[in-house]
Design an enzyme around this catalytic site. Structure first.
Site, PDB file in Angstrom:
ATOM      1  N   GLU A   1      24.478  -1.843  33.555  1.00 55.59           N
ATOM      2  CA  GLU A   1      23.160  -1.267  33.800  1.00 55.59           C
ATOM      3  C   GLU A   1      22.167  -2.060  32.962  1.00 55.59           C
ATOM      4  O   GLU A   1      22.440  -2.307  31.796  1.00 55.59           O
ATOM      5  CB  GLU A   1      23.167   0.177  33.284  1.00 55.59           C
ATOM      6  CG  GLU A   1      22.372   1.133  34.098  1.00 55.59           C
ATOM      7  CD  GLU A   1      23.279   1.982  34.982  1.00 55.59           C
ATOM      8  OE1 GLU A   1      23.045   2.005  36.186  1.00 55.59           O
ATOM      9  OE2 GLU A   1      24.221   2.569  34.442  1.00 55.59           O
TER      10      GLU A   1
ATOM     11  N   TYR B   1      22.984 -12.460  33.919  1.00 52.68           N
ATOM     12  CA  TYR B   1      23.997 -11.727  34.683  1.00 52.68           C
ATOM     13  C   TYR B   1      24.131 -12.292  36.104  1.00 52.68           C
ATOM     14  O   TYR B   1      25.234 -12.436  36.612  1.00 52.68           O
ATOM     15  CB  TYR B   1      23.643 -10.239  34.732  1.00 52.68           C
ATOM     16  CG  TYR B   1      23.617  -9.573  33.376  1.00 52.68           C
ATOM     17  CD1 TYR B   1      24.600  -9.855  32.427  1.00 52.68           C
ATOM     18  CD2 TYR B   1      22.633  -8.649  33.024  1.00 52.68           C
ATOM     19  CE1 TYR B   1      24.593  -9.254  31.184  1.00 52.68           C
ATOM     20  CE2 TYR B   1      22.615  -8.037  31.777  1.00 52.68           C
ATOM     21  CZ  TYR B   1      23.590  -8.342  30.861  1.00 52.68           C
ATOM     22  OH  TYR B   1      23.583  -7.751  29.623  1.00 52.68           O
TER      23      TYR B   1
ATOM     24  N   ALA C   1      24.244  -8.022  23.077  1.00 59.47           N
ATOM     25  CA  ALA C   1      23.088  -8.371  22.252  1.00 59.47           C
ATOM     26  C   ALA C   1      23.435  -9.523  21.315  1.00 59.47           C
ATOM     27  O   ALA C   1      24.572  -9.638  20.845  1.00 59.47           O
ATOM     28  CB  ALA C   1      22.634  -7.157  21.432  1.00 59.47           C
ATOM     29  N   VAL C   2      22.427 -10.346  21.080  1.00 57.38           N
ATOM     30  CA  VAL C   2      22.558 -11.498  20.183  1.00 57.38           C
ATOM     31  C   VAL C   2      21.327 -11.485  19.269  1.00 57.38           C
ATOM     32  O   VAL C   2      20.215 -11.190  19.717  1.00 57.38           O
ATOM     33  CB  VAL C   2      22.610 -12.816  20.997  1.00 57.38           C
ATOM     34  CG1 VAL C   2      22.527 -14.036  20.096  1.00 57.38           C
ATOM     35  CG2 VAL C   2      23.884 -12.864  21.836  1.00 57.38           C
TER      36      VAL C   2
HETATM   37  C1  LIG Z   1      20.395 -11.191  26.658  1.00 66.12           C
HETATM   38  C2  LIG Z   1      20.883 -11.908  25.392  1.00 66.12           C
HETATM   39  C3  LIG Z   1      22.173 -11.222  24.918  1.00 66.12           C
HETATM   40  C4  LIG Z   1      21.179 -13.364  25.738  1.00 66.12           C
HETATM   41  O1  LIG Z   1      21.740 -13.973  24.608  1.00 66.12           O
HETATM   42  P1  LIG Z   1      21.655 -15.573  24.371  1.00 66.12           P
HETATM   43  O2  LIG Z   1      22.685 -15.912  23.367  1.00 66.12           O
HETATM   44  O3  LIG Z   1      20.271 -15.984  24.109  1.00 66.12           O
HETATM   45  O4  LIG Z   1      22.098 -16.080  25.834  1.00 66.12           O
HETATM   46  P2  LIG Z   1      22.497 -17.564  26.215  1.00 66.12           P
HETATM   47  O5  LIG Z   1      21.993 -18.529  25.199  1.00 66.12           O
HETATM   48  O6  LIG Z   1      23.955 -17.556  26.518  1.00 66.12           O
HETATM   49  O7  LIG Z   1      21.658 -17.744  27.558  1.00 66.12           O
HETATM   50  C5  LIG Z   1      22.273 -17.613  28.774  1.00 66.12           C
HETATM   51  C6  LIG Z   1      21.262 -17.608  29.914  1.00 66.12           C
HETATM   52  O8  LIG Z   1      20.551 -16.404  29.943  1.00 66.12           O
HETATM   53  C7  LIG Z   1      19.182 -16.604  30.239  1.00 66.12           C
HETATM   54  N1  LIG Z   1      18.455 -15.863  29.206  1.00 66.12           N
HETATM   55  C8  LIG Z   1      19.023 -15.147  28.249  1.00 66.12           C
HETATM   56  N2  LIG Z   1      18.086 -14.541  27.491  1.00 66.12           N
HETATM   57  C9  LIG Z   1      16.905 -14.900  27.984  1.00 66.12           C
HETATM   58  C10 LIG Z   1      15.586 -14.590  27.616  1.00 66.12           C
HETATM   59  N3  LIG Z   1      15.278 -13.782  26.594  1.00 66.12           N
HETATM   60  N4  LIG Z   1      14.606 -15.132  28.343  1.00 66.12           N
HETATM   61  C11 LIG Z   1      14.903 -15.942  29.382  1.00 66.12           C
HETATM   62  N5  LIG Z   1      16.146 -16.262  29.763  1.00 66.12           N
HETATM   63  C12 LIG Z   1      17.139 -15.743  29.080  1.00 66.12           C
HETATM   64  C13 LIG Z   1      18.928 -18.071  30.230  1.00 66.12           C
HETATM   65  O9  LIG Z   1      18.652 -18.357  31.590  1.00 66.12           O
HETATM   66  C14 LIG Z   1      20.228 -18.721  29.816  1.00 66.12           C
HETATM   67  O10 LIG Z   1      20.574 -19.656  30.763  1.00 66.12           O
HETATM   68  P3  LIG Z   1      20.623 -21.230  30.381  1.00 66.12           P
HETATM   69  O11 LIG Z   1      21.720 -21.361  29.365  1.00 66.12           O
HETATM   70  O12 LIG Z   1      20.949 -21.851  31.677  1.00 66.12           O
HETATM   71  O13 LIG Z   1      19.269 -21.530  29.829  1.00 66.12           O
HETATM   72  C15 LIG Z   1      19.801 -11.872  24.268  1.00 66.12           C
HETATM   73  O14 LIG Z   1      18.594 -12.386  24.795  1.00 66.12           O
HETATM   74  C16 LIG Z   1      19.541 -10.490  23.717  1.00 66.12           C
HETATM   75  O15 LIG Z   1      20.209 -10.044  22.780  1.00 66.12           O
HETATM   76  N6  LIG Z   1      18.545  -9.760  24.269  1.00 66.12           N
HETATM   77  C17 LIG Z   1      18.193  -8.443  23.791  1.00 66.12           C
HETATM   78  C18 LIG Z   1      19.248  -7.419  24.143  1.00 66.12           C
HETATM   79  C19 LIG Z   1      19.356  -7.240  25.639  1.00 66.12           C
HETATM   80  O16 LIG Z   1      18.360  -7.062  26.321  1.00 66.12           O
HETATM   81  N7  LIG Z   1      20.607  -7.257  26.155  1.00 66.12           N
HETATM   82  C20 LIG Z   1      20.864  -7.127  27.584  1.00 66.12           C
HETATM   83  C21 LIG Z   1      20.897  -5.742  28.044  1.00 66.12           C
HETATM   84  S1  LIG Z   1      22.280  -4.815  27.395  1.00 66.12           S
END
Ligand SMILES: CC(C)(COP(=O)(O)OP(=O)(O)OC[C@H]1O[C@@H](n2cnc3c(N)ncnc32)[C@H](O)[C@@H]1OP(=O)(O)O)[C@@H](O)C(=O)NCCC(=O)NCCS
Length: 158
Positions: A113, A124, A80-81
């Site tokens: 998961e 992923y 998570a971020v």
């Molecule tokens: C998933 C999460 C950790 C990604 O963090 P982030 O720092 O924004 O990720 P990044 O900036 O490294 O993005 C990496 C890639 O992921 C994809 N991506 C990540 N989050 C996305 C979103 N919300 N919508 C669309 N694409 C997304 C993008 O394609 C991106 O690729 P790019 O760099 O080529 O554009 C963040 O959105 C989050 O905390 N989400 C809520 C918690 C969650 O659902 N966690 C996963 C399940 S445990």
């Protein structure tokens, strides 16, 4: 320790629980029931094979990854971020760090998961994970709606 721009990645522990929960509460949409409670995290963190990685932006924790290794299989339990930090590569950095740490701990396979439909699936898959299974009705959302979980896997180091 790994750094990318102003972000510094390093290990964390139970003392970081409050910071982890701030990220958890900010990042996961409560509609889907994917987030963990503080007591779930506190119960897991001291367990053997569990490790926490934090991404810090200065003093503040911007994101975290929680992993667990059992023999040669490592699982990404949570990633998570903070919303305000999305799209800056922190998720990718934490994922890469999880994979590197898992491999250095002896993992040959990585698992996770994720809720079917979570946009993180793109992240992923771009990292080499592929779908190996589905758990129907795994997550219970806020309004009682049930959501499937996908199980994703990849070889460590591949
Ligand atoms: C998933 C999460 C950790 C990604 O963090 P982030 O720092 O924004 O990720 P990044 O900036 O490294 O993005 C990496 C890639 O992921 C994809 N991506 C990540 N989050 C996305 C979103 N919300 N919508 C669309 N694409 C997304 C993008 O394609 C991106 O690729 P790019 O760099 O080529 O554009 C963040 O959105 C989050 O905390 N989400 C809520 C918690 C969650 O659902 N966690 C996963 C399940 S445990």
């Amino acid at each position: 320790m790994t750094s990318e721009a102003a972000i510094v990645v390093a290990g964390g522990d139970i003392l970081d629980l409050d910071a982890v929960m701030r990220v958890m509460d900010d990042s996961f949409d409560p509609a889907y029931g994917e987030a963990w409670t503080a007591s779930q995290c506190a119960g897991l963190l001291p367990m053997p094979g569990v490790w926490l990685t934090l991404a810090r932006n200065g003093e503040a924790v911007a994101g975290f990854a929680l992993g667990r290794i059992v023999v040669k299989e490592a699982e990404l339990l949570l990633l998570a971020v903070k919303k305000e930090e999305w799209g800056k590569g922190i998720g990718k950095l934490l994922l890469r760090t999880f994979a590197e740490d898992a491999q250095s701990k002896g993992a040959t396979k990585l698992f996770l998961e994720v809720r079917d439909g979570n946009p993180a699936i793109d992240l992923y898959k771009s990292f080499g994970f592929h779908e190996i299974g589905r758990r129907p009705k795994y997550y219970t959302g806020r309004d009682g709606q049930l959501y499937d979980a996908l199980t994703l896997s990849k070889l460590a180091g591949a």
